[in-house]
Scaffold this motif. Structure first.
Motif, PDB file in Angstrom:
ATOM      1  N   UNK A 151       0.825  -1.209   0.000  1.00  0.00           N
ATOM      2  CA  UNK A 151       0.000   0.000   0.000  1.00  0.00           C
ATOM      3  C   UNK A 151       0.859   1.258   0.000  1.00  0.00           C
ATOM      4  N   UNK A 152       2.027   1.181   0.651  1.00  0.00           N
ATOM      5  CA  UNK A 152       2.940   2.322   0.654  1.00  0.00           C
ATOM      6  C   UNK A 152       3.405   2.646  -0.764  1.00  0.00           C
ATOM      7  N   UNK A 153       3.832   1.636  -1.503  1.00  0.00           N
ATOM      8  CA  UNK A 153       4.270   1.858  -2.882  1.00  0.00           C
ATOM      9  C   UNK A 153       3.106   2.285  -3.772  1.00  0.00           C
ATOM     10  N   UNK A 154       1.915   1.786  -3.469  1.00  0.00           N
ATOM     11  CA  UNK A 154       0.752   2.086  -4.307  1.00  0.00           C
ATOM     12  C   UNK A 154       0.269   3.521  -4.120  1.00  0.00           C
ATOM     13  N   UNK A 163       2.607   6.490  -9.198  1.00  0.00           N
ATOM     14  CA  UNK A 163       3.018   6.115  -7.848  1.00  0.00           C
ATOM     15  C   UNK A 163       4.385   5.436  -7.868  1.00  0.00           C
ATOM     16  N   UNK A 164       4.897   5.152  -6.670  1.00  0.00           N
ATOM     17  CA  UNK A 164       6.192   4.490  -6.566  1.00  0.00           C
ATOM     18  C   UNK A 164       6.147   3.059  -7.086  1.00  0.00           C
ATOM     19  N   UNK A 165       4.976   2.450  -7.081  1.00  0.00           N
ATOM     20  CA  UNK A 165       4.894   1.082  -7.604  1.00  0.00           C
ATOM     21  C   UNK A 165       5.085   1.084  -9.123  1.00  0.00           C
ATOM     22  N   UNK A 166       4.679   2.170  -9.776  1.00  0.00           N
ATOM     23  CA  UNK A 166       4.955   2.312 -11.209  1.00  0.00           C
ATOM     24  C   UNK A 166       6.451   2.502 -11.451  1.00  0.00           C
ATOM     25  N   UNK A 167       7.091   3.259 -10.559  1.00  0.00           N
ATOM     26  CA  UNK A 167       8.538   3.453 -10.667  1.00  0.00           C
ATOM     27  C   UNK A 167       9.277   2.144 -10.450  1.00  0.00           C
ATOM     28  N   UNK A 168       8.807   1.347  -9.471  1.00  0.00           N
ATOM     29  CA  UNK A 168       9.426   0.053  -9.210  1.00  0.00           C
ATOM     30  C   UNK A 168       9.299  -0.866 -10.420  1.00  0.00           C
ATOM     31  N   UNK A 169       8.123  -0.872 -11.039  1.00  0.00           N
ATOM     32  CA  UNK A 169       7.921  -1.686 -12.242  1.00  0.00           C
ATOM     33  C   UNK A 169       8.801  -1.191 -13.385  1.00  0.00           C
ATOM     34  N   UNK A 170       9.006   0.118 -13.453  1.00  0.00           N
ATOM     35  CA  UNK A 170       9.856   0.710 -14.493  1.00  0.00           C
ATOM     36  C   UNK A 170      11.286   0.187 -14.388  1.00  0.00           C
ATOM     37  N   UNK A 171      11.757  -0.005 -13.124  1.00  0.00           N
ATOM     38  CA  UNK A 171      13.100  -0.534 -12.915  1.00  0.00           C
ATOM     39  C   UNK A 171      13.148  -2.047 -13.118  1.00  0.00           C
ATOM     40  N   UNK A 172      12.223  -2.773 -12.471  1.00  0.00           N
ATOM     41  CA  UNK A 172      12.272  -4.239 -12.488  1.00  0.00           C
ATOM     42  C   UNK A 172      12.102  -4.786 -13.900  1.00  0.00           C
TER      43      UNK A 172
END
Length: 201
Positions: A151-154, A163-172
């Motif tokens: 939820x924090x990333x979302x 959101x940060x979860x989009x940024x995380x997916x961008x990296x992964x």
């Protein structure tokens, strides 16, 4: 073990090390000591071995700087056994351009508004259940922690559209490669527990 006299009439007597000689002389210990490397102490290292002359490049290739700092605090909800605790994490990210630092360095007087640009930190906060508590809609502490992080990333956006979860997916998933990604880069295998019956806990 050490000994002390009753009523402290005699000074404390430290434990004898005489019985340790059989450990020191043991072949296993001697073999271990022969294999051990002891890093030199700081005063034994010549300064010229750990230093190098720095020559700045003619053109600085760094365009922007991102600085991240933070910490956490443990909060006790209940002291009685078994105790209950949460952890509160707070960290921030600061972004500024290299040219802004150059302007500050060359300026004879630094205005307060110029310094405020370097202190405009995006603060991010996260509260986690960490001991003997859980969410009402979760059955375990593990599930509660995972849900809180998800939820924090979302929800965290850093004042941007995504959101940060989009940024995380961008990296992964290496989305920055756009149409040049391989098939393996488009997928990600989650870590599993080989001892778990279903492999996911």
């Amino acid at each position: 073990m050490g000994y002390s006299s009753k009523n402290n009439r005699r000074p404390f007597e430290a434990a004898s090390k005489a019985a340790h000689h059989h450990i020191i002389n043991d072949p296993e210990v001697q073999t271990l000591m022969d294999r051990i490397y002891k890093p030199p102490r700081s005063e034994e290292i010549p300064l010229e071995k750990v230093t190098a002359d720095f020559e700045p490049p003619e053109r600085n290739k760094i365009e922007a700087i991102i600085a991240v700092d933070g910490g956490y605090t443990e909060a006790i909800i209940e002291n009685k056994f078994p105790s209950r605790k949460i952890h509160f994490l707070q960290f921030g990210a600061l972004f500024f351009k290299q040219e802004e630092l150059v302007c500050l360095e060359e300026s004879p007087f630094i205005a307060p508004e110029d310094m405020s640009k370097l202190k405009n930190i995006h603060r991010i906060k996260l509260a986690l259940p960490t001991k003997n508590i859980r969410f009402q809609d979760e059955n375990t502490l593990k599930g509660s922690v995972l849900k809180a992080i998800y939820e924090f990333f979302l929800k965290s956006t850093l004042e941007e559209d995504k959101s940060l979860i989009d940024t995380l997916a961008w990296f992964i998933f290496r989305q920055y490669k756009k149409n040049h990604r391989t098939q393996d880069e488009k997928t990600w295998n989650l870590a599993t527990n080989p001892l778990s019956p279903n492999g996911n806990s």
